[in-house]
Design a protein around this motif. Structure first.
Motif, PDB file in Angstrom:
ATOM      1  N   ARG A  18     -21.187 -22.643 -32.777  1.00  0.00           N
ATOM      2  CA  ARG A  18     -21.580 -22.432 -31.383  1.00  0.00           C
ATOM      3  C   ARG A  18     -22.346 -23.660 -30.906  1.00  0.00           C
ATOM      4  O   ARG A  18     -23.576 -23.695 -30.957  1.00  0.00           O
ATOM      5  CB  ARG A  18     -22.422 -21.168 -31.243  1.00  0.00           C
ATOM      6  N   PRO A  19     -21.603 -24.645 -30.441  1.00  0.00           N
ATOM      7  CA  PRO A  19     -22.254 -25.898 -30.042  1.00  0.00           C
ATOM      8  C   PRO A  19     -23.188 -25.682 -28.855  1.00  0.00           C
ATOM      9  O   PRO A  19     -23.010 -24.757 -28.065  1.00  0.00           O
ATOM     10  CB  PRO A  19     -21.074 -26.781 -29.628  1.00  0.00           C
ATOM     11  N   GLU A  20     -24.162 -26.560 -28.743  1.00  0.00           N
ATOM     12  CA  GLU A  20     -25.033 -26.494 -27.578  1.00  0.00           C
ATOM     13  C   GLU A  20     -24.277 -27.004 -26.342  1.00  0.00           C
ATOM     14  O   GLU A  20     -23.245 -27.668 -26.478  1.00  0.00           O
ATOM     15  CB  GLU A  20     -26.324 -27.286 -27.831  1.00  0.00           C
ATOM     16  N   PRO A  21     -24.776 -26.666 -25.133  1.00  0.00           N
ATOM     17  CA  PRO A  21     -24.047 -27.040 -23.916  1.00  0.00           C
ATOM     18  C   PRO A  21     -23.700 -28.523 -23.872  1.00  0.00           C
ATOM     19  O   PRO A  21     -24.522 -29.385 -24.201  1.00  0.00           O
ATOM     20  CB  PRO A  21     -25.028 -26.663 -22.798  1.00  0.00           C
ATOM     21  N   GLY A  22     -22.479 -28.791 -23.457  1.00  0.00           N
ATOM     22  CA  GLY A  22     -21.989 -30.166 -23.364  1.00  0.00           C
ATOM     23  C   GLY A  22     -21.213 -30.571 -24.604  1.00  0.00           C
ATOM     24  O   GLY A  22     -20.207 -31.260 -24.516  1.00  0.00           O
ATOM     25  N   HIS A  53     -19.733 -28.468 -26.471  1.00  0.00           N
ATOM     26  CA  HIS A  53     -18.806 -27.375 -26.766  1.00  0.00           C
ATOM     27  C   HIS A  53     -17.373 -27.689 -26.359  1.00  0.00           C
ATOM     28  O   HIS A  53     -16.488 -26.867 -26.573  1.00  0.00           O
ATOM     29  CB  HIS A  53     -19.289 -26.090 -26.085  1.00  0.00           C
ATOM     30  N   ALA A  89     -13.383 -25.555 -20.537  1.00  0.00           N
ATOM     31  CA  ALA A  89     -14.583 -26.364 -20.808  1.00  0.00           C
ATOM     32  C   ALA A  89     -15.834 -25.711 -20.240  1.00  0.00           C
ATOM     33  O   ALA A  89     -16.947 -26.049 -20.631  1.00  0.00           O
ATOM     34  CB  ALA A  89     -14.413 -27.757 -20.198  1.00  0.00           C
ATOM     35  N   PRO A 107     -19.344 -20.764 -25.626  1.00  0.00           N
ATOM     36  CA  PRO A 107     -18.868 -20.381 -26.957  1.00  0.00           C
ATOM     37  C   PRO A 107     -19.372 -19.004 -27.393  1.00  0.00           C
ATOM     38  O   PRO A 107     -18.909 -18.472 -28.397  1.00  0.00           O
ATOM     39  CB  PRO A 107     -19.423 -21.490 -27.866  1.00  0.00           C
ATOM     40  N   TYR A 108     -20.311 -18.443 -26.633  1.00  0.00           N
ATOM     41  CA  TYR A 108     -20.790 -17.091 -26.926  1.00  0.00           C
ATOM     42  C   TYR A 108     -19.857 -16.024 -26.345  1.00  0.00           C
ATOM     43  O   TYR A 108     -19.984 -14.850 -26.665  1.00  0.00           O
ATOM     44  CB  TYR A 108     -22.199 -16.873 -26.366  1.00  0.00           C
ATOM     45  N   ALA A 156     -25.824 -21.973 -18.626  1.00  0.00           N
ATOM     46  CA  ALA A 156     -26.119 -23.258 -19.268  1.00  0.00           C
ATOM     47  C   ALA A 156     -24.856 -23.985 -19.719  1.00  0.00           C
ATOM     48  O   ALA A 156     -24.852 -25.204 -19.860  1.00  0.00           O
ATOM     49  CB  ALA A 156     -27.043 -23.032 -20.460  1.00  0.00           C
ATOM     50  N   TYR A 157     -23.775 -23.231 -19.955  1.00  0.00           N
ATOM     51  CA  TYR A 157     -22.534 -23.856 -20.422  1.00  0.00           C
ATOM     52  C   TYR A 157     -21.596 -24.210 -19.276  1.00  0.00           C
ATOM     53  O   TYR A 157     -20.423 -24.498 -19.497  1.00  0.00           O
ATOM     54  CB  TYR A 157     -21.823 -22.939 -21.428  1.00  0.00           C
ATOM     55  N   LEU A 216     -20.221 -26.715 -16.999  1.00  0.00           N
ATOM     56  CA  LEU A 216     -20.171 -28.179 -16.833  1.00  0.00           C
ATOM     57  C   LEU A 216     -19.936 -28.569 -15.383  1.00  0.00           C
ATOM     58  O   LEU A 216     -20.226 -29.690 -14.975  1.00  0.00           O
ATOM     59  CB  LEU A 216     -19.045 -28.769 -17.677  1.00  0.00           C
TER      60      LEU A 216
END
Lengths: 147, 285
Positions: free
Chosen positions: A99-103, A105, B167, B171-172, B226-227, B229
């Motif tokens: 689970r990569p941190e934002p950016g 991923h 993108a 990932p959660y 937060a994810y 982009l």
């Protein structure tokens, strides 16, 4: 052996070990792709060589009809490639976390946060984006990959 | 077997001087909440909230497919047109649907381009609404990609669009909901995502309007993942700061399609947003 020579020798050894781990990771992606028929189907029209450059070190992934047929370390001026992803080892390590941190991923995420660059035939990448991103993500969770 | 409480019907309204047949869905009763989908998608993004009995106990959630999207047909003669959404046409569409459905000052909840237009309406037509929930919404986003990629005769724009927007998914997000979310983009008509992005990435008219929004009359609550982009937390924060009195919530484990990609984690943020809006208080907890 003089201390400077010792340090250089140690660095070469470390570099070689790191490059071996990167190659191992790409080989693991190759193996997992062989066991992932839906991705091979998605990439059935993709027969190109992709350059992955990590901290300036080149790795060439050659695809043939959705399968990886070779993983070759550069440098090479004789290997034509369709598009290139240039990044750094730490960024790729984070990309490959479960689970990569934002950016970190996503491939385009790396570009957006300034930790990656895509060169070459970007349209070729975009046409095969679902395939390429999922193939690169096959190493996800392999957190032992070290910078 | 189970039958969901969501019902779908069609409404014909006039937009830009011509008839448009609009598909809309609704569930619940009480305070009307109009929900706007993102670019390149449709009402299905709201399916989880519309099936949430605690939320719909006191909120009438209504979502509609923009013309060219989902089950809303493009206008007659579309085959000779280049679809390019504009702020003006988008505003006219939202207002026409609200009037057509006879809604009295609903809450407007929009995501991405829906959030952008919610903020435009907060500035230009606040009298028609009671409050605004702007999700993954910002003042302006230039494209960090070439929007022409997504409408080409030699490639599947839907698959490319889905690949791009993946993108923006956290990932959660549960894998099934990630792919349900992407499927809508894969189904999007040729050139529709591009035409939506044209509006989203080229029209910066909202920027000078933000300080004119009166949150005392109509509250504005911005929510961002937060994810995301495309609309990052920094973008949302900058936007919230430009609106006197606007509030902001950042969701650490979500991306650009929170209500669709990870409904369980998004739910408390949406309930909190509803509680900030005037009218019947949401009873959901």
């Amino acid at each position: 052996m003089a201390p400077v020579q010792l340090i250089v020798a140690a660095m070469v050894q470390l570099t070689n070990a790191w490059e071996a781990r990167v190659i191992d990771t790409f080989k693991q992606i190759q193996t997992r792709l062989e066991a992932t028929p839906h991705l091979q189907r998605l990439g059935r029209l993709f027969s190109e060589t992709v350059l992955i450059e990590i901290d300036g070190t080149e790795f060439y992934l050659s695809f043939e009809k959705g399968r990886i047929v070779s993983v070759v370390e550069g440098p090479s001026r004789k290997t034509p490639w369709r598009f290139a992803l240039r990044t750094d080892a730490e960024a790729l390590q984070k990309f490959w976390q479960a689970r990569p941190e934002p950016g970190f991923h996503d491939v385009f995420g790396l570009v957006k946060i300034g930790r990656g660059r895509i060169d070459g035939d970007i349209l070729s990448l975009v046409k095969n984006l679902l395939f390429f991103k999922d193939v690169l993500g096959l190493a996800r969770g392999k957190e032992e990959f070290a910078a | 077997m189970s039958i969901e409480p969501i019902t779908g019907r069609y409404l014909t309204v006039t937009i830009e001087g011509a008839a448009r047949r609009i598909y809309f869905e609704e569930a619940g009763q009480g305070r009307p909440v109009v929900c706007l989908h993102t670019a390149g998608a449709d009402t299905r993004q709201w399916r989880h909230l519309m099936n949430d009995a605690e939320i719909t106990e006191s909120n009438r959630l209504i979502a509609f497919d923009m013309p060219w999207h989902g089950k809303s047909l493009p206008p007659e003669g579309f085959e000779t047109q280049e679809y390019l959404l504009t702020t003006e046409a988008y505003i006219e569409t939202v207002l026409a649907v609200i009037e057509g459905l006879g809604l009295d000052r609903p809450v407007l909840a929009g995501c991405s381009m829906g959030g952008r237009i919610a903020l435009q309406l907060a500035a230009l037509h606040p009298d028609r609404f009671s409050g605004f929930i702007a999700i993954e919404a910002s003042d302006f986003q230039p494209a960090w990609y070439d929007i022409d990629w997504f409408h080409r005769p030699d490639a599947h724009g839907g698959e490319m669009g889905a690949a791009l927007v993946s993108a923006n998914i956290s990932p959660y997000a549960p894998n099934a909901e990630r792919w349900n979310t992407l499927w809508m983009f894969m189904q999007s008509g040729p050139g529709v995502f591009r035409g939506d992005l044209s509006f989203y990435t080229k029209d910066d008219s909202l920027i000078p309007r933000l300080p004119t929004i009166d949150t005392g009359a109509t509250p504005v609550h911005i929510i961002v993942g937060a994810y995301d982009l495309t609309c990052t937390p920094d973008d949302a924060e900058r936007t919230a700061k430009a609106i006197p009195g606007a509030t902001l919530a950042v969701m650490d484990e979500l991306g650009h399609f929170p209500m669709s990609e990870h409904p369980e984690v998004f739910r408390p943020f949406f309930v909190d947003a509803l509680e900030k809006m005037p009218g019947t208080a949401a009873k959901a907890a």
